[in-house]
Every structure is written in C-alpha cells, then in structure tokens.
Design a protein around this motif. Sequence first.
Motif, PDB file in Angstrom:
ATOM      1  N   LYS A  42     -48.000 -28.180  27.937  1.00  0.00           N
ATOM      2  CA  LYS A  42     -46.839 -28.749  28.631  1.00  0.00           C
ATOM      3  C   LYS A  42     -47.129 -28.922  30.131  1.00  0.00           C
ATOM      4  O   LYS A  42     -46.759 -29.933  30.728  1.00  0.00           O
ATOM      5  CB  LYS A  42     -45.628 -27.840  28.411  1.00  0.00           C
ATOM      6  CG  LYS A  42     -44.337 -28.348  29.022  1.00  0.00           C
ATOM      7  CD  LYS A  42     -43.868 -29.651  28.423  1.00  0.00           C
ATOM      8  CE  LYS A  42     -42.507 -30.049  29.001  1.00  0.00           C
ATOM      9  NZ  LYS A  42     -42.189 -31.460  28.647  1.00  0.00           N
ATOM     10  N   ALA A  43     -47.822 -27.932  30.706  1.00  0.00           N
ATOM     11  CA  ALA A  43     -48.106 -28.014  32.144  1.00  0.00           C
ATOM     12  C   ALA A  43     -48.975 -29.232  32.455  1.00  0.00           C
ATOM     13  O   ALA A  43     -48.752 -29.933  33.443  1.00  0.00           O
ATOM     14  CB  ALA A  43     -48.787 -26.732  32.616  1.00  0.00           C
ATOM     15  N   GLU A  46     -47.059 -32.598  32.059  1.00  0.00           N
ATOM     16  CA  GLU A  46     -46.093 -32.922  33.109  1.00  0.00           C
ATOM     17  C   GLU A  46     -46.761 -33.149  34.456  1.00  0.00           C
ATOM     18  O   GLU A  46     -46.087 -33.229  35.475  1.00  0.00           O
ATOM     19  CB  GLU A  46     -45.061 -31.799  33.225  1.00  0.00           C
ATOM     20  CG  GLU A  46     -44.258 -31.561  31.958  1.00  0.00           C
ATOM     21  CD  GLU A  46     -43.522 -32.809  31.500  1.00  0.00           C
ATOM     22  OE1 GLU A  46     -43.145 -33.625  32.354  1.00  0.00           O
ATOM     23  OE2 GLU A  46     -43.352 -32.983  30.282  1.00  0.00           O
ATOM     24  N   GLU A  47     -48.091 -33.205  34.458  1.00  0.00           N
ATOM     25  CA  GLU A  47     -48.773 -33.371  35.737  1.00  0.00           C
ATOM     26  C   GLU A  47     -48.479 -34.743  36.333  1.00  0.00           C
ATOM     27  O   GLU A  47     -48.508 -35.752  35.649  1.00  0.00           O
ATOM     28  CB  GLU A  47     -50.276 -33.210  35.521  1.00  0.00           C
ATOM     29  CG  GLU A  47     -50.882 -32.291  36.548  1.00  0.00           C
ATOM     30  CD  GLU A  47     -52.362 -32.128  36.353  1.00  0.00           C
ATOM     31  OE1 GLU A  47     -52.721 -31.578  35.305  1.00  0.00           O
ATOM     32  OE2 GLU A  47     -53.115 -32.541  37.239  1.00  0.00           O
ATOM     33  N   GLU A  48     -48.213 -34.746  37.615  1.00  0.00           N
ATOM     34  CA  GLU A  48     -47.966 -35.997  38.332  1.00  0.00           C
ATOM     35  C   GLU A  48     -48.573 -35.865  39.706  1.00  0.00           C
ATOM     36  O   GLU A  48     -48.799 -34.776  40.186  1.00  0.00           O
ATOM     37  CB  GLU A  48     -46.457 -36.241  38.512  1.00  0.00           C
ATOM     38  CG  GLU A  48     -45.714 -36.501  37.234  1.00  0.00           C
ATOM     39  CD  GLU A  48     -44.217 -36.669  37.484  1.00  0.00           C
ATOM     40  OE1 GLU A  48     -43.829 -36.875  38.642  1.00  0.00           O
ATOM     41  OE2 GLU A  48     -43.462 -36.578  36.509  1.00  0.00           O
ATOM     42  N   GLY A  49     -48.813 -36.981  40.326  1.00  0.00           N
ATOM     43  CA  GLY A  49     -49.105 -36.928  41.758  1.00  0.00           C
ATOM     44  C   GLY A  49     -50.568 -36.851  42.122  1.00  0.00           C
ATOM     45  O   GLY A  49     -50.936 -37.215  43.217  1.00  0.00           O
TER      46      GLY A  49
ATOM     47  N   HIS B 185     -43.465 -33.606  45.315  1.00  0.00           N
ATOM     48  CA  HIS B 185     -44.037 -34.017  44.027  1.00  0.00           C
ATOM     49  C   HIS B 185     -45.409 -34.668  44.200  1.00  0.00           C
ATOM     50  O   HIS B 185     -46.144 -34.809  43.236  1.00  0.00           O
ATOM     51  CB  HIS B 185     -43.079 -34.930  43.251  1.00  0.00           C
ATOM     52  CG  HIS B 185     -43.027 -36.337  43.729  1.00  0.00           C
ATOM     53  ND1 HIS B 185     -42.450 -36.701  44.915  1.00  0.00           N
ATOM     54  CD2 HIS B 185     -43.487 -37.484  43.174  1.00  0.00           C
ATOM     55  CE1 HIS B 185     -42.554 -38.012  45.066  1.00  0.00           C
ATOM     56  NE2 HIS B 185     -43.184 -38.506  44.041  1.00  0.00           N
ATOM     57  N   ASN B 250     -45.921 -28.384  36.907  1.00  0.00           N
ATOM     58  CA  ASN B 250     -44.583 -28.884  36.618  1.00  0.00           C
ATOM     59  C   ASN B 250     -44.052 -28.412  35.273  1.00  0.00           C
ATOM     60  O   ASN B 250     -42.894 -28.643  34.950  1.00  0.00           O
ATOM     61  CB  ASN B 250     -44.586 -30.413  36.609  1.00  0.00           C
ATOM     62  CG  ASN B 250     -44.616 -30.995  38.004  1.00  0.00           C
ATOM     63  OD1 ASN B 250     -44.181 -30.357  38.959  1.00  0.00           O
ATOM     64  ND2 ASN B 250     -45.123 -32.202  38.124  1.00  0.00           N
ATOM     65  N   HIS B 455     -39.841 -28.970  38.108  1.00  0.00           N
ATOM     66  CA  HIS B 455     -40.715 -30.073  37.726  1.00  0.00           C
ATOM     67  C   HIS B 455     -40.523 -31.038  38.884  1.00  0.00           C
ATOM     68  O   HIS B 455     -39.482 -31.692  38.991  1.00  0.00           O
ATOM     69  CB  HIS B 455     -40.255 -30.688  36.407  1.00  0.00           C
ATOM     70  CG  HIS B 455     -41.166 -31.778  35.907  1.00  0.00           C
ATOM     71  ND1 HIS B 455     -41.637 -32.788  36.715  1.00  0.00           N
ATOM     72  CD2 HIS B 455     -41.705 -31.999  34.680  1.00  0.00           C
ATOM     73  CE1 HIS B 455     -42.407 -33.594  36.000  1.00  0.00           C
ATOM     74  NE2 HIS B 455     -42.471 -33.124  34.762  1.00  0.00           N
ATOM     75  N   GLY B 457     -41.642 -33.782  39.751  1.00  0.00           N
ATOM     76  CA  GLY B 457     -41.386 -35.186  39.414  1.00  0.00           C
ATOM     77  C   GLY B 457     -39.925 -35.386  39.026  1.00  0.00           C
ATOM     78  O   GLY B 457     -39.285 -36.360  39.424  1.00  0.00           O
ATOM     79  N   HIS B 458     -39.376 -34.440  38.239  1.00  0.00           N
ATOM     80  CA  HIS B 458     -37.955 -34.526  37.891  1.00  0.00           C
ATOM     81  C   HIS B 458     -37.086 -34.433  39.145  1.00  0.00           C
ATOM     82  O   HIS B 458     -36.090 -35.147  39.278  1.00  0.00           O
ATOM     83  CB  HIS B 458     -37.558 -33.388  36.935  1.00  0.00           C
ATOM     84  CG  HIS B 458     -38.172 -33.495  35.564  1.00  0.00           C
ATOM     85  ND1 HIS B 458     -37.927 -32.569  34.584  1.00  0.00           N
ATOM     86  CD2 HIS B 458     -39.014 -34.397  35.020  1.00  0.00           C
ATOM     87  CE1 HIS B 458     -38.597 -32.902  33.488  1.00  0.00           C
ATOM     88  NE2 HIS B 458     -39.268 -34.010  33.727  1.00  0.00           N
TER      89      HIS B 458
END
Lengths: 158, 485
Positions: A42-43, A46-49, B185, B250, B455, B457-458
Amino acid sequence: MRRAYRIIAFIIAAEVVIQAAAIAWMISGLGRWVQEGGVLDKATMEEEGGPLPFPELVGIIVHGMNGQFLIPLFALALLVIAFFARVPKGVTIAAILFGLVVVQVLLGLAAHGVGMPALGLIHGANALLIFSTALLAAHRARAVRPVAEHSAVTDAHG
Amino acid sequence: MPTVKRLRLVAVAIGLILLLGTVGWMWQDSLVHGEHSVTDMGRPDLGGGRPTTDHDNEHDHEHGLSIAELQDSETGAADVEVLLVARSERIRLDSGRDMQALTLNGETPGPVIRAEVGQMIEVELRNASVTDGTTIHWHGVEVPNAMDGVAGVTQDAVAVGESFIYRFRPQRAGTYWYHSHQHSHEQVPLGLVGALVVEPPGGLDPAVKDVVALVHSYGGTRTINGRTGEVPIDAAPGDRVRVRVINTANGPMSAWVSGVPFRLLAIDASELNAPSLVSDRQVQVAAGGRADVDLVVPDSGARIDLGGPSLVLGSAPPAEPRPELYLDPLSYGEPAPIDFDTARPDRRFEYTIGRRPGFVRGMPGMWWTINGRHYPKTPMFMVSEGEVVHVAFASRNDVHPMHLHGHRMLVLARNGVRATGSPWWVDSLNLAPGEDYEVAFRADNPGAWMFHCHHLGHAADGLVAHLMYEGLTVPYLIGDGNEPE
C-alpha cells in the motif's frame, strides 16, 4: 454533423484500444519491476511526487485520465451531436454508449484498490461492448443512401 | 413537423444550458480565490459544544491573540542546537540511480536530532535553494502552535536565502520525525524528512542499543535511513535493541521480526503499558506513524523486515514470510489510568471521509469529501482550551492515515469494539475503508492546527480540515507562496 458523429465514434473505439494497451503495458512493467526486487504494497502504491518506480507506470496514469475524463467527454459529445446528426437510431446508440461508459467508469473505480476486484471482470468485458457499440455507431453514420431514402418514404406517408 | 423539430432543438438547447450552468456554478464555487486565511476556510463545526466567541462574528479576526504569540518566550541558549540547510540538488541513491532531490545538510534523510525531555531544542532552518520555499513540521510533537511549521497556517514558507528558527521543549520521550509542510506532497517524497528522538530525562538506558529506522521511498525504492537491501546493525547476540521504525510514506507499511519474539514498546511516541512478547505477528505502521520494537538478539541473529529493505541484527537469519496476523493494539498490553474523563466529552465531532465527483480548485474529478463536502467546505472543528473532544472517524473508500497536529488522540474503540489493552495513543491513525474509530483527546494546546489525511497526495486534493481554538487570530495566509499541502 453525421461526419462528426462518425469521427467521434471512431475516436471512442480507438480510445478503448489505447485503454487496453496501456493497462497491459503497465502490468508488464510492474511484473518486471517486481522480478527485479521492487516491492508493491500500500505504501508503494500510494507513492507520489518522486520519480516513477518504473516507466510503464505511465500506462495506469494514461488509463485513469483517459477513462475518467476523455472517454466520458467523447461519449457525451457523441450523445449531444446525435440529436443533430440524423443517424438512424443514432441517439439511441449514443445513449447506450454513454451509459456503458458511465458504468465502465463506476466499475473501474469500484473494482480497484479496496473495492470488489470481481467487478474488474465485468470492467474488462464491458470494454469490448463499448468498443463494438462505438464501431456500430460509426458504421450507422456512413453516408449511405438507402436508409435515408427509406426514412424519406416513411416521412412522406406519415 | 418543423415545429416539432424546433421544439426538440429548443429542448436540447435548454437541457445543455442547464447542464453547463450547473457544472459552471459548481466549478466557480470550488475555486479558492487568491490569498486566504485558514480561519476563513471551511464550515465551523461546534461539535455540540457551546458556541465559541469568534464565530458569532465570523470576520472578526483582528481581535484576540495572534497564534504567532504562541511560543516559548524565553530566549536563553538552547540545550540542543541544530542547523538544517535545505537544498535542491542531484543525489546518488543507494540503489545507484540519480535523482533530483531535496536535502538537509546535503543528505536525505536529514540528520537524526536527539534531545532529552524538557530540553530546549533550537533548529535553524536555512533555505539555500528550495525554490518553492520550505518549512519544518515536527510530526507528533506537541510544540507551541507558532513552532508547528505549517506554511500559511503557523508561519510563512521560508524563501530561498531566508531562515527560520524553531524553538521548543518536547514534553514526552519517544520517536518523532520532521518534514516539510510546504508543498508537502512533493517535498516529502523528494527527501525533506528526518528523525527526531526525544530521550527520557537523563538520557537513554546505556544497556539498550538504540536504532532509528526511518523508512522512506525514493522513486519506488524503499530505504532504511537511505539504504536499500539488507542493512546491517552492529549488534551482538544478547544485546537488547530498541528499533524506532518511522514510516514517511503515504500508505501503511508492515514490519515483522524474524528469528526472535519481540515487544512493541511504543506507537507514535507513546509508550504502551505492559507490552507482552509476541511472535508471528506483523506490526502495521500507519503512514506518518512510528512503532518502537524491542528485542534481544539471539545467537542466530534477528531480522526486521520493512516491506523491502530489512535490518539485520547480528548474523543474518533467513527472511521469514510476512505473518498473516496483525498485532492489534486495541487489545495489546494492559490498561492504565487516563488523566482525563473520556466518558464526558465537551464536543463530539464526526470525521467521515467519502468520495464523489465534483470540482476541487476548479478541477473536475472524483474528489475526497469530509462529512459529505468537498474542499474548501471541509469542517473547521472549533474547541476551547481544556475541553475533552471526541472524534468519530469513518472511511468509505480508501485508507486514510488521520493526523492531528499538536495533540495525541486516545483510541477508544474500533468498529464499536472498545479498546481493552494498553492506552493506545496516536497522532497518525490508519483508517482503513469500512472502518470506524472513536478517539478522544484533550484540547490542551491552543492554536490553529491542521487535522488532515497524511496521504499527502490526498491532502493536496483537499482532504484537509482544521482544529481551531477560540479567541485566536492567524496572521498568515494560504496562497501566493504558502501551499501547506
């Protein structure tokens, strides 16, 4: 207008092809990344950026943007144009297509992540329905005489 | 016939205009105009408590104490002084890849800051080259509000060439971390993170080896303190080790121990009471959360897996598969008294997270909602100092790690099942879809506090609310340079 109807119908069909290709591409890239030691939990999901873990991840971004925004917009445009395009059963087909697209987006959102993965089966099958309905719509919008004459005759009698 | 056709055209046109009008209105309504104060955002929620003074007159922000005053007034020399220089630079990751990252003192994660309870920590943050500006937020620490490090809420972002001095005395020993709260983020994944360890008065027990394991992912590569793969820890058989796991991601991660039973000593910098030895359980570490694991290294060595990389203590035992069962803090350890009455809250808030189509900041999409409303119409939870507050969390669609600044929350129940174990305090609570939690906290730290999904991004997509104490004013503005999420 009939021409616009036909072109948009073809675009929707092509978009379905892109959707299928993009998601398969992503899955393939994910497979190789995991083979090479990448861990998907899950980690990571959800990675972004930061930089992308593997380039094929672009496939799911394309799939999401296309599926949630572009295709519904095209389907809506087709429905609007259908009212002016005078394609036999054009409005009905466009309405069915729009409905299928809405269902497809909902299925997609509900299937992935923590939803009901089994809905993904219907999501995949429904994609083919959208594809064939879009082709049918395009086919109906060919510049063919007989159908037009037929309706003219009916009009005259009515 | 022509009339029918015309009627049909008119009907279609009217339908289109109505549709476009509604969509246009929703779009316009979602825009956040220019600079705005956090106190003007959201819908005040009194939670069934008495009305707070400043919202009888909503725009009366000039009166009352400025949150900038909410800091330690003493100016003497600090016990612990740290300089953090933030830079944007290209770094070589442990995996061998290059990445344009954000560093503190030339490294990421930044230095581990250690201090004892009650000591004055003074951190000077100097921005050398982070073009968007930056801040440092002390995640989990009950700092005075002016030291909370949230751009546009508790300070202005530190622009290139500028600096900001944080001074605070931590009140509770435990594992914390720090990170940027400006464009968080983006800046957090790019590396503006570090660990903060608050030691008990007099320092750590020298008989216990203290290990920080800050888990951060750089472009999909999970690292422990910046290192990938098996990370060796200098420990011999018989050594007692406390491993402080920090999850900067996140989403939640799993930690599991191979080779030896362990104890879970603390969650989110709050010690658990009478933690028992466990094996065959994985520990879930919420996004932003921490878990302190205690073990004695056996002759055959021990290993802590952290979702990819692992810590190896002594000789490396083979990695065991992740246990299926979770250690459940709801029933782990023994109960202990709480110093406030959780049964009689002054306010009860609901914090339900859903998702529906609409506009956020003018962008169409499937956006998160809090109590049914999109950002910026998310709630502002109003409290007065000294009150006991209940919050009922629920998530419908996704995992949301709920983080309250400046306070810690006591978990009372999950899905209606009361907590029976050790008091379980959190500042980052993993809220899984379909789950609901009931928590309580004491409003004992006045200020304007972010209360959001970690999170990041959220959060950037609008999953943000605030906890606001009565009678305070906020001199900072979000927008035009300050973008906390």
